[in-house]
Enzyme design. Structure first.
Site, mmCIF file in Angstrom:
data_model
loop_
_atom_site.group_PDB
_atom_site.id
_atom_site.type_symbol
_atom_site.label_atom_id
_atom_site.label_comp_id
_atom_site.label_asym_id
_atom_site.label_seq_id
_atom_site.Cartn_x
_atom_site.Cartn_y
_atom_site.Cartn_z
ATOM 1 C CD GLU A 6 54.362 27.592 53.758
ATOM 2 O OE1 GLU A 6 55.171 27.757 52.739
ATOM 3 O OE2 GLU A 6 53.189 28.456 53.961
ATOM 4 N NE ARG A 140 28.803 38.451 40.055
ATOM 5 C CZ ARG A 140 27.477 38.891 39.992
ATOM 6 N NH1 ARG A 140 26.886 39.070 41.284
ATOM 7 N NH2 ARG A 140 26.835 39.073 38.639
ATOM 8 C CG LEU A 160 28.548 43.870 39.451
ATOM 9 C CD1 LEU A 160 29.592 44.749 38.872
ATOM 10 C CD2 LEU A 160 28.351 42.325 38.702
#
Length: 295
Positions: A6, A140, A160
């Site tokens: 907002e 990811r 990762l």
């Protein structure tokens, strides 16, 4: 901890004199409490926006209808429940965190056409196509954390992180009950926050936390701790034992399965896909099926 939607929407309007004649559309009820930022409902009232259209009421007990009530009490026209189911999907991670006190859990794996997730020596590299692997990097970047078990950490030595996409690196999670993994693995390079769950010791170092949890209900204890750390979503990338545990206990929200035309003949069997309706997408020769437990 940054500005809510907002605030960003209102700040993007160059001519603020137009705001009293505007309608503000939000997928989630404007907050009405002081957290890391001031209440959005106060800003809407101050800017004299005359109408607000809302997808979902905020399930957070700190809000949960209070924002809507405050707007109405200050003369704002509020229409709620608009595109409610679509808005629920947009906020699925937040809703799961609030309602179920755990992260939103996505299971992902790639399997061969004959149903194997890896060879007998645990080698699982490059089952899927390059485009499919790029999509995983995008995933990811969208989740708070990515999780693997001990065997995947040992045999795949994954990093990762996000490489083939632009985005933030997730928190890395590795399950290593008895701390058997070597410290030279990529997961322990300290280049991004890594949580190593075990049953032996607790130790916090630079970007590497060894976290001791109860051996009984081990993964449930891990999930509880992640919720306490305000991690709202986890992408589980393997291996087979870890994925099967999440499936068997029903501790999952989405399953995403790549099926490649490659054939191994023998190896480690892929988990059994749950019997839920699925969506199918093709990436080159890979079939991607997504199964949802809810939403």
């Amino acid at each position: 901890g940054q500005a809510h939607a907002e605030v960003n929407a209102i700040n993007s309007v160059d001519d603020k004199s137009l705001l009293p004649d505007s309608t503000l559309y939000v997928n989630l009820e404007p907050c009405s409490h002081f957290g890391k930022t001031p209440p959005c409902s106060d800003l809407i009232i101050t800017r004299k926006i005359k109408r607000v259209v809302i997808g979902n009421t905020d399930p957070n007990p700190l809000v949960n209808g209070k924002g809507i009530r405050q707007l109405k009490e200050n003369g704002v026209q509020v229409d709620s429940g608009i595109l409610e189911s679509e808005s629920r999907v947009l906020n699925k991670r937040f809703f799961t965190s609030i309602k179920e006190n755990r992260p939103y859990i996505v299971l992902k794996w790639a399997q061969t056409a004959d149903g194997f997730i890896a060879k007998k020596n645990f080698d699982s590299k490059w089952i899927s196509h390059e485009q499919s692997r790029q999509l995983v990097h995008k995933w990811r970047s969208e989740e708070d954390a990515v999780l693997v078990g001990t065997r995947t950490a040992q045999h795949d030595n994954p990093t990762l992180n996000v490489r083939d996409w632009t985005g933030r690196n997730p928190t890395r999670i590795v399950l290593d009950r008895f701390l058997r993994l070597g410290e030279k693995l990529n997961l322990f390079n300290r280049k991004q926050l890594t949580l190593c769950y075990n049953v032996l010791k607790h130790e916090e170092q630079n970007n590497l936390f060894l976290i001791r949890v109860n051996e009984e209900n081990f993964i449930q204890s891990v999930i509880h701790d992640l919720h306490q750390r305000k991690i709202q979503s986890v992408l589980v990338e393997g291996g087979a034992l870890t994925l099967n545990f999440f499936l068997e206990t029903g501790l999952w929200d989405e399953v995403r399965v790549f099926t490649s035309p490659k054939v191994f003949g023998e190896g480690i069997k892929a988990p059994m896909v749950p019997h839920y309706s699925s969506e199918t997408l093709w990436l080159e020769n890979d079939e991607l099926k997504t199964f949802r437990n809810k939403f």
